[in-house]
Design a protein around this motif. Sequence first.
Motif, short mmCIF file in Angstrom:
data_model
loop_
_atom_site.label_atom_id
_atom_site.label_comp_id
_atom_site.label_asym_id
_atom_site.label_seq_id
_atom_site.Cartn_x
_atom_site.Cartn_y
_atom_site.Cartn_z
N ASP A 117 1.00 -1.33 0.34
CA ASP A 117 -0.07 0.21 0.05
C ASP A 117 0.68 1.20 0.01
OD1 ASP A 117 -2.23 1.55 0.08
OD2 ASP A 117 -2.99 0.71 2.24
N VAL A 118 0.98 1.86 -0.73
CA VAL A 118 1.52 3.28 -1.26
C VAL A 118 0.91 4.58 -0.78
CG1 VAL A 118 2.71 4.09 -2.39
CG2 VAL A 118 3.54 1.57 -3.44
N ILE A 119 1.49 5.24 0.09
CA ILE A 119 0.67 6.24 0.95
C ILE A 119 0.57 7.31 0.88
CG2 ILE A 119 -0.87 6.90 3.03
CD1 ILE A 119 -0.99 3.49 3.50
N THR A 120 0.26 8.73 0.61
CA THR A 120 0.68 10.03 0.77
C THR A 120 -0.66 10.27 1.76
OG1 THR A 120 2.17 10.53 -0.80
CG2 THR A 120 1.13 12.78 0.10
N PRO A 121 -0.34 10.73 3.42
CA PRO A 121 -1.28 11.51 4.39
C PRO A 121 -1.98 11.98 3.79
CG PRO A 121 0.65 10.13 5.48
CD PRO A 121 1.11 10.71 3.58
N ILE A 122 -3.03 12.90 3.32
CA ILE A 122 -3.72 13.51 3.48
C ILE A 122 -4.78 14.00 4.55
CG2 ILE A 122 -4.04 13.19 0.73
CD1 ILE A 122 -6.82 11.76 1.27
N PRO A 123 -5.46 15.34 4.42
CA PRO A 123 -6.00 16.15 6.06
C PRO A 123 -6.85 15.08 5.46
CG PRO A 123 -5.58 17.66 4.61
CD PRO A 123 -4.99 16.64 3.67
N PRO A 124 -7.66 13.87 6.87
CA PRO A 124 -9.01 13.33 7.01
C PRO A 124 -10.51 14.21 6.58
CG PRO A 124 -8.86 14.01 9.11
CD PRO A 124 -6.65 14.32 8.15
N GLN A 125 -11.72 13.86 7.17
CA GLN A 125 -12.40 14.07 6.29
C GLN A 125 -13.39 13.53 6.92
OE1 GLN A 125 -12.83 16.54 4.08
NE2 GLN A 125 -10.37 16.06 3.36
N GLY A 126 -14.71 14.77 7.42
CA GLY A 126 -16.00 13.56 7.96
C GLY A 126 -15.73 13.34 9.83
N GLU A 127 -16.23 12.22 9.82
CA GLU A 127 -16.28 11.56 11.50
C GLU A 127 -14.77 11.55 11.09
OE1 GLU A 127 -17.41 7.30 10.98
OE2 GLU A 127 -18.22 8.29 9.06
N TYR A 128 -13.81 11.26 9.99
CA TYR A 128 -12.36 10.37 11.10
C TYR A 128 -11.51 11.79 11.72
CZ TYR A 128 -13.83 6.51 7.85
OH TYR A 128 -14.27 5.39 7.40
N VAL A 129 -12.14 12.21 11.08
CA VAL A 129 -11.13 13.86 11.94
C VAL A 129 -11.23 14.34 13.50
CG1 VAL A 129 -11.23 16.64 12.15
CG2 VAL A 129 -12.14 15.72 9.97
N GLU A 130 -12.03 13.84 13.83
CA GLU A 130 -11.85 13.56 15.11
C GLU A 130 -11.87 12.42 15.98
OE1 GLU A 130 -15.70 14.33 16.76
OE2 GLU A 130 -15.94 16.13 15.24
N GLN A 131 -11.47 11.68 15.48
CA GLN A 131 -10.86 9.82 14.94
C GLN A 131 -9.42 9.64 15.50
OE1 GLN A 131 -12.23 7.05 12.63
NE2 GLN A 131 -14.37 7.10 14.38
N PHE A 132 -8.58 10.65 15.13
CA PHE A 132 -7.24 11.29 14.77
C PHE A 132 -6.83 11.68 16.39
CE2 PHE A 132 -7.25 9.93 10.48
CZ PHE A 132 -6.24 9.63 10.53
N ALA A 133 -5.56 11.06 17.04
CA ALA A 133 -4.79 12.40 18.43
C ALA A 133 -4.97 13.23 17.49
CB ALA A 133 -3.72 11.43 19.54
N ASP A 134 -4.16 14.35 18.70
CA ASP A 134 -4.53 15.75 18.15
C ASP A 134 -2.70 16.12 16.70
OD1 ASP A 134 -6.59 17.03 18.38
OD2 ASP A 134 -5.58 18.16 20.57
N ALA A 135 -1.42 15.21 17.71
CA ALA A 135 -0.56 15.37 17.17
C ALA A 135 -0.04 14.20 16.05
CB ALA A 135 0.67 14.75 17.80
N ALA A 136 -1.57 13.03 15.75
CA ALA A 136 -1.49 12.66 14.23
C ALA A 136 -2.57 12.80 13.42
CB ALA A 136 -1.69 11.43 15.20
N THR A 137 -2.78 13.61 13.99
CA THR A 137 -4.10 14.27 11.93
C THR A 137 -3.07 14.31 11.08
OG1 THR A 137 -5.59 14.78 14.02
CG2 THR A 137 -5.54 15.36 11.30
N PRO A 138 -2.93 14.05 9.77
CA PRO A 138 -2.45 14.01 8.69
C PRO A 138 -2.48 15.57 8.04
CG PRO A 138 -3.48 12.28 8.54
CD PRO A 138 -3.80 12.75 9.84
N VAL A 139 -2.53 16.01 7.87
CA VAL A 139 -1.76 17.37 7.24
C VAL A 139 -1.27 17.96 5.98
CG1 VAL A 139 -2.29 18.77 9.38
CG2 VAL A 139 -0.06 18.70 8.46
N ASP A 140 -1.93 18.75 5.05
CA ASP A 140 -1.21 18.77 4.22
C ASP A 140 0.26 18.88 3.99
OD1 ASP A 140 -3.34 18.44 2.00
OD2 ASP A 140 -4.10 20.66 2.46
N GLY A 141 1.07 18.67 2.84
CA GLY A 141 2.37 18.25 2.87
C GLY A 141 3.58 19.16 2.93
#
Length: 141
Positions: A117-141
Amino acid sequence: MKLTSVYPVLMARDVAAAAAFYRDVLGFETTFEADWYVSLRQGLWELALLDPDHPTIPEGFRGSPAGGVLLNLEVADVDTVYQDLTARGVEVALPLRSEDFGQRHFIVRGPDGVLIDVITPIPPQGEYVEQFADAATPVDG
């Protein structure tokens, strides 16, 4: 326990062919090579391949390759990697797409049924935003 290193060792039916895939397709370099074991590295990241029939594998566990494994590789620009690998004829199991849970990714088939699985993290959407710990939320590169 204090770890000094962690890396996967995938059991491969054809260690040499699997090593060639990880070198030629994914850019790993060999750090040790025997007919039954190959150690690979890319930057700080390590991966090893092992013959599933080697005597270091406990009896009862021998003979099974690494199928059922999903290996995640995060990259800076997944779109460019996708274009490169598909142009080279690598078998795509899941085409490039963006996921609401914070990934733009695609999956290719590796040796012995391993999925990569080749991945680039992107900002989560919808319900997933709140499921990340603050420091772990993917942001735009």
